[in-house]
Design a protein around this motif. Structure first.
Motif, PDB file in Angstrom:
ATOM      1  N   CYS A  51      -3.044  -1.341   1.087  1.00  0.00           N
ATOM      2  CA  CYS A  51      -1.618  -1.209   1.449  1.00  0.00           C
ATOM      3  C   CYS A  51      -0.823  -0.819   0.204  1.00  0.00           C
ATOM      4  O   CYS A  51      -1.065  -1.358  -0.883  1.00  0.00           O
ATOM      5  CB  CYS A  51      -1.084  -2.535   1.995  1.00  0.00           C
ATOM      6  N   VAL A  52       0.083   0.125   0.366  1.00  0.00           N
ATOM      7  CA  VAL A  52       1.009   0.502  -0.711  1.00  0.00           C
ATOM      8  C   VAL A  52       2.426   0.429  -0.139  1.00  0.00           C
ATOM      9  O   VAL A  52       2.703   1.038   0.893  1.00  0.00           O
ATOM     10  CB  VAL A  52       0.748   1.954  -1.201  1.00  0.00           C
ATOM     11  N   THR A  53       3.305  -0.305  -0.795  1.00  0.00           N
ATOM     12  CA  THR A  53       4.698  -0.334  -0.328  1.00  0.00           C
ATOM     13  C   THR A  53       5.472   0.816  -0.987  1.00  0.00           C
ATOM     14  O   THR A  53       5.071   1.313  -2.046  1.00  0.00           O
ATOM     15  CB  THR A  53       5.403  -1.647  -0.718  1.00  0.00           C
ATOM     16  N   THR A  54       6.565   1.194  -0.352  1.00  0.00           N
ATOM     17  CA  THR A  54       7.460   2.216  -0.919  1.00  0.00           C
ATOM     18  C   THR A  54       8.904   1.795  -0.615  1.00  0.00           C
ATOM     19  O   THR A  54       9.134   0.789   0.059  1.00  0.00           O
ATOM     20  CB  THR A  54       7.234   3.606  -0.282  1.00  0.00           C
ATOM     21  N   ASN A  55       9.841   2.629  -1.052  1.00  0.00           N
ATOM     22  CA  ASN A  55      11.250   2.269  -0.848  1.00  0.00           C
ATOM     23  C   ASN A  55      11.809   2.683   0.524  1.00  0.00           C
ATOM     24  O   ASN A  55      12.973   2.447   0.806  1.00  0.00           O
ATOM     25  CB  ASN A  55      12.114   2.830  -1.985  1.00  0.00           C
TER      26      ASN A  55
END
Ligand SMILES: Cc1ncc(COP(=O)(O)O)c(C=O)c1O
Length: 389
Positions: A51-55
């Motif tokens: 999982c990668v979060t972003t804005n």
């Protein structure tokens, strides 16, 4: 004072505020350990490897397309009934966008129409490189069928699950990416869980994961194994830009809010289920149609779409005015993407989107969020019934 009932609203409790305050009082307000913890919790919740979060979901969709190597001249298809981001991500990569009509059972892409469109595109040698199904309102698309078509026609899938954290399909949580390459969530203010603004990408593919991490931060790497100029890894300060991107990082301040919201997700979906049940009860004798939920799916109930046979868009606008005079604020989600002036230039034929057109004329979103009470629903439904009679 008369209570205003918006179609959606965030719910922030004391534990959310305390979670954010802790980060504000800590060493890292951004690029620290809390964002990583949020990523790990999301991936454990949906059971995906990475999982990668972003804005935002918008930036997630954009880097998802980049990670799948979407280039000028490639073709992308998405649902005609979505927010502009589902298409913009492709156009921003230089790709050609086209839309798939929806079905009128759950307002997601029509599998029959998708299959027909793929057959025709295959004959013409114009198959899409990526398809972006949208889990509208939190109702998951029929991913098994889309996955079968993916195998046959060799396209990639990005699930736009902006509405669907907490939803599941045949016992797989949306986000598991069991039937896709990548899945995108939105954590914008009024979504099922919020980080203020924010998004994430989940996947089971390590190469995509690494590319996405790189693209989240300018295309810059600090990982020695990726350096192009190996001898420079001797310098302790060294990093390299090996690709081109923007800064799409989710600050730890926002991730802290997401972490505490995620803890309450299951319990909050149960509350939403109860609200839907009560709406259904109150509208059972009216001419308003609500969605049916078959056993193999579970919805996050981000939105509560309703259908009524309006005479025209003008008729629907009059209904909206009547409801807002009574302090009830409905919403239209969505204006079909091809109707926006930016997309109109591309000359899509509305005749290909018969169901999307019907949906746009007849559908509206009822107020659905955690601050709605049964009493509110009584008022909303009685006003609806007043207008209809
Ligand atoms: C289906 C869909 N996709 C993408 C987005 C974009 O999400 P964000 O506001 O997090 O960029 C939205 C936002 O409403 C959405 O509804």
């Amino acid at each position: 004072m008369i209570k205003k009932i918006p179609y959606s609203r965030q719910t922030i409790s004391k534990d959310d505020i305390s979670s954010v305050s802790k980060v504000l009082n800590s060493t890292f307000i951004s690029r620290g350990p809390i964002n990583e913890e949020f990523e790990n919790r999301i991936r454990n919740y949906v059971k995906s490897k990475f999982c990668v979060t972003t804005n935002s979901a918008t930036s997630s969709l954009f880097i998802a397309c980049k990670a799948l190597n979407l280039k000028k001249g490639d073709i992308v298809w998405t649902s005609a009934n979505s927010f502009a981001s589902s298409a913009n991500c492709a156009v921003l990569c230089g790709a050609k966008i086209d839309f798939i009509d929806i079905n009128l059972e759950n307002y997601n892409i029509s599998i029959e129409k998708l299959e027909q469109k793929l057959k025709l595109a295959s004959k013409k040698g114009k198959l899409p490189k990526i398809i972006i199904p949208v889990h509208y309102a939190g109702f998951p698309c029929d991913m098994e069928k889309i996955f079968k078509l993916k195998k046959k026609y060799k396209f990639k899938i990005i699930e736009d699950a902006s509405h669907a954290i907490g939803s599941s399909y045949k016992n797989f949580k949306v986000g598991s990416s069991k039937h896709s390459d990548l899945t995108v969530f939105s954590f914008q203010a009024v979504k099922v869980i919020t980080t203020g603004e924010g998004g994430s990408i989940t996947t089971n593919n390590k190469n995509f994961y690494e590319k996405i991490k790189l693209l989240r931060q300018h295309g810059i790497t600090k990982d020695k194994k990726n350096f192009k100029i190996k001898k420079n890894s001797f310098y302790p300060w060294y990093y390299e830009q090996i690709d081109l991107s923007f800064n799409f990082i989710l600050p730890d301040i926002n991730a802290a809010l997401g972490l505490s919201q995620l803890r309450k997700l299951n319990q909050n979906i149960k509350k939403r289920e109860k609200l839907v049940k009560y709406y259904r009860q109150k509208l059972s004798k009216s001419k308003i149609k609500l969605l049916d939920f078959p056993k193999h799916i579970k919805s996050s109930h981000h939105l509560l779409p309703a259908m009524y046979n309006f005479k025209s868009l003008k008729d629907k606008a009059n209904f909206f005015r009547f409801m807002s005079k009574n302090n009830i604020f409905l919403q239209v989600l969505y204006i079909p993407i091809y109707k926006h002036p930016f997309y109109k230039k591309m000359k899509f034929d509305e005749k290909n989107f018969v169901n999307t057109e019907t949906f746009y004329k007849n559908a509206f979103s009822l107020p659905m969020h955690l601050q709605i009470t049964k009493k509110d629903i009584d008022i909303i439904c009685s006003k609806i019934n007043n207008w209809i009679q």
